[in-house]
Write a protein that holds these residues in place. Structure first.
Motif, PDB file in Angstrom:
ATOM      1  N   GLN A  18       0.804  -1.217   0.000  1.00 39.22           N
ATOM      2  CA  GLN A  18       0.000   0.000   0.000  1.00 39.22           C
ATOM      3  C   GLN A  18       0.840   1.270   0.000  1.00 39.22           C
ATOM      4  O   GLN A  18       0.388   2.309  -0.466  1.00 39.22           O
ATOM      5  CB  GLN A  18      -0.943   0.011   1.206  1.00 39.22           C
ATOM      6  CG  GLN A  18      -2.092  -0.944   1.061  1.00 39.22           C
ATOM      7  CD  GLN A  18      -3.008  -0.930   2.265  1.00 39.22           C
ATOM      8  OE1 GLN A  18      -2.598  -0.590   3.376  1.00 39.22           O
ATOM      9  NE2 GLN A  18      -4.256  -1.312   2.054  1.00 39.22           N
ATOM     10  N   ALA A  19       2.067   1.181   0.470  1.00 41.28           N
ATOM     11  CA  ALA A  19       2.950   2.346   0.457  1.00 41.28           C
ATOM     12  C   ALA A  19       3.222   2.834  -0.959  1.00 41.28           C
ATOM     13  O   ALA A  19       3.606   3.986  -1.165  1.00 41.28           O
ATOM     14  CB  ALA A  19       4.270   2.016   1.158  1.00 41.28           C
ATOM     15  N   ASN A  20       3.017   1.983  -1.953  1.00 44.44           N
ATOM     16  CA  ASN A  20       3.283   2.345  -3.349  1.00 44.44           C
ATOM     17  C   ASN A  20       2.041   2.781  -4.116  1.00 44.44           C
ATOM     18  O   ASN A  20       2.115   2.967  -5.338  1.00 44.44           O
ATOM     19  CB  ASN A  20       3.934   1.166  -4.088  1.00 44.44           C
ATOM     20  CG  ASN A  20       5.432   1.138  -3.929  1.00 44.44           C
ATOM     21  OD1 ASN A  20       6.068   2.171  -3.759  1.00 44.44           O
ATOM     22  ND2 ASN A  20       6.000  -0.047  -3.984  1.00 44.44           N
ATOM     23  N   THR A  21       0.921   2.958  -3.460  1.00 41.96           N
ATOM     24  CA  THR A  21      -0.332   3.266  -4.160  1.00 41.96           C
ATOM     25  C   THR A  21      -0.203   4.487  -5.062  1.00 41.96           C
ATOM     26  O   THR A  21      -0.545   4.435  -6.251  1.00 41.96           O
ATOM     27  CB  THR A  21      -1.487   3.458  -3.165  1.00 41.96           C
ATOM     28  OG1 THR A  21      -1.654   2.242  -2.414  1.00 41.96           O
ATOM     29  CG2 THR A  21      -2.782   3.787  -3.880  1.00 41.96           C
ATOM     30  N   ASN A  32      -1.198  -5.178   1.359  1.00 40.93           N
ATOM     31  CA  ASN A  32      -1.029  -4.945  -0.068  1.00 40.93           C
ATOM     32  C   ASN A  32      -2.309  -4.381  -0.649  1.00 40.93           C
ATOM     33  O   ASN A  32      -3.378  -4.461  -0.040  1.00 40.93           O
ATOM     34  CB  ASN A  32      -0.701  -6.246  -0.805  1.00 40.93           C
ATOM     35  CG  ASN A  32       0.717  -6.693  -0.603  1.00 40.93           C
ATOM     36  OD1 ASN A  32       1.608  -5.890  -0.360  1.00 40.93           O
ATOM     37  ND2 ASN A  32       0.947  -7.979  -0.705  1.00 40.93           N
ATOM     38  N   SER A  33      -2.192  -3.849  -1.830  1.00 37.53           N
ATOM     39  CA  SER A  33      -3.316  -3.505  -2.690  1.00 37.53           C
ATOM     40  C   SER A  33      -3.031  -4.157  -4.031  1.00 37.53           C
ATOM     41  O   SER A  33      -1.925  -4.640  -4.278  1.00 37.53           O
ATOM     42  CB  SER A  33      -3.453  -1.989  -2.866  1.00 37.53           C
ATOM     43  OG  SER A  33      -3.830  -1.382  -1.658  1.00 37.53           O
ATOM     44  N   ALA A  34      -4.010  -4.165  -4.891  1.00 37.52           N
ATOM     45  CA  ALA A  34      -3.821  -4.710  -6.235  1.00 37.52           C
ATOM     46  C   ALA A  34      -4.694  -3.921  -7.187  1.00 37.52           C
ATOM     47  O   ALA A  34      -5.690  -3.316  -6.772  1.00 37.52           O
ATOM     48  CB  ALA A  34      -4.189  -6.189  -6.277  1.00 37.52           C
ATOM     49  N   LEU A  35      -4.296  -3.907  -8.424  1.00 41.06           N
ATOM     50  CA  LEU A  35      -5.174  -3.340  -9.446  1.00 41.06           C
ATOM     51  C   LEU A  35      -5.059  -4.179 -10.697  1.00 41.06           C
ATOM     52  O   LEU A  35      -4.067  -4.860 -10.926  1.00 41.06           O
ATOM     53  CB  LEU A  35      -4.892  -1.866  -9.709  1.00 41.06           C
ATOM     54  CG  LEU A  35      -3.590  -1.412 -10.347  1.00 41.06           C
ATOM     55  CD1 LEU A  35      -3.593  -1.616 -11.847  1.00 41.06           C
ATOM     56  CD2 LEU A  35      -3.379   0.045 -10.051  1.00 41.06           C
ATOM     57  N   LEU A  60      10.029   0.289 -10.665  1.00 41.22           N
ATOM     58  CA  LEU A  60       9.446   0.642  -9.366  1.00 41.22           C
ATOM     59  C   LEU A  60       9.878  -0.366  -8.308  1.00 41.22           C
ATOM     60  O   LEU A  60      10.235   0.018  -7.191  1.00 41.22           O
ATOM     61  CB  LEU A  60       7.921   0.699  -9.470  1.00 41.22           C
ATOM     62  CG  LEU A  60       7.170   0.989  -8.176  1.00 41.22           C
ATOM     63  CD1 LEU A  60       7.597   2.320  -7.569  1.00 41.22           C
ATOM     64  CD2 LEU A  60       5.665   0.969  -8.432  1.00 41.22           C
ATOM     65  N   ASP A  61       9.901  -1.635  -8.642  1.00 45.36           N
ATOM     66  CA  ASP A  61      10.329  -2.656  -7.689  1.00 45.36           C
ATOM     67  C   ASP A  61      11.786  -2.464  -7.294  1.00 45.36           C
ATOM     68  O   ASP A  61      12.142  -2.630  -6.128  1.00 45.36           O
ATOM     69  CB  ASP A  61      10.118  -4.049  -8.279  1.00 45.36           C
ATOM     70  CG  ASP A  61      10.401  -5.148  -7.277  1.00 45.36           C
ATOM     71  OD1 ASP A  61       9.938  -5.050  -6.120  1.00 45.36           O
ATOM     72  OD2 ASP A  61      11.080  -6.123  -7.647  1.00 45.36           O
ATOM     73  N   VAL A 106       9.851  -3.463  -0.260  1.00 44.52           N
ATOM     74  CA  VAL A 106       8.422  -3.124  -0.281  1.00 44.52           C
ATOM     75  C   VAL A 106       7.691  -4.032  -1.263  1.00 44.52           C
ATOM     76  O   VAL A 106       6.626  -4.556  -0.973  1.00 44.52           O
ATOM     77  CB  VAL A 106       8.214  -1.629  -0.620  1.00 44.52           C
ATOM     78  CG1 VAL A 106       6.742  -1.310  -0.807  1.00 44.52           C
ATOM     79  CG2 VAL A 106       8.806  -0.761   0.481  1.00 44.52           C
ATOM     80  N   GLY A 107       8.248  -4.237  -2.421  1.00 41.62           N
ATOM     81  CA  GLY A 107       7.751  -5.205  -3.385  1.00 41.62           C
ATOM     82  C   GLY A 107       6.589  -4.745  -4.247  1.00 41.62           C
ATOM     83  O   GLY A 107       5.676  -4.079  -3.788  1.00 41.62           O
TER      84      GLY A 107
END
Length: 97
Positions: A10-13, A55-58, A77-78, A84-85
């Protein structure tokens, strides 16, 4: 057409949404509160006292020729913070309505 599912901490949203905007990918479906653990070295994301992160997903559907650029952007990004992943998975789309 291809469906691309991106699973991320979620930190990468904001970064993931910015990435899609930058690539001109408008449509997506967003899933919050996704639990799991990475298959290589990822820590569990369970939303618990022991494993508090989530996590989140889209999922988005894009033209075939957009997939390599999208995957390369996810990879970059990874690499920014591998702990963080972020992962992306691609499926064929046979038909849409």
């Amino acid at each position: 057409m291809k469906s691309v599912m991106i699973v991320f901490n979620q930190a990468n949203t904001e970064r993931v949404e910015y990435m899609l905007d930058r690539l001109g990918i408008r449509g997506f479906t967003f899933f919050e509160q996704v639990q799991g653990r990475g298959s290589k070295s990822g820590e569990p994301r369970r939303g618990t006292h022991t494993w508090p992160e989530m996590n989140s997903a889209l999922m988005t559907v894009v033209e075939d020729d957009q997939v390599p650029t999208l995957l390369e952007t996810v990879r970059k990004l990874d690499l920014r913070n591998e702990e963080v992943g972020v992962r992306a998975f691609v499926w064929n789309i046979e038909q849409t309505v």
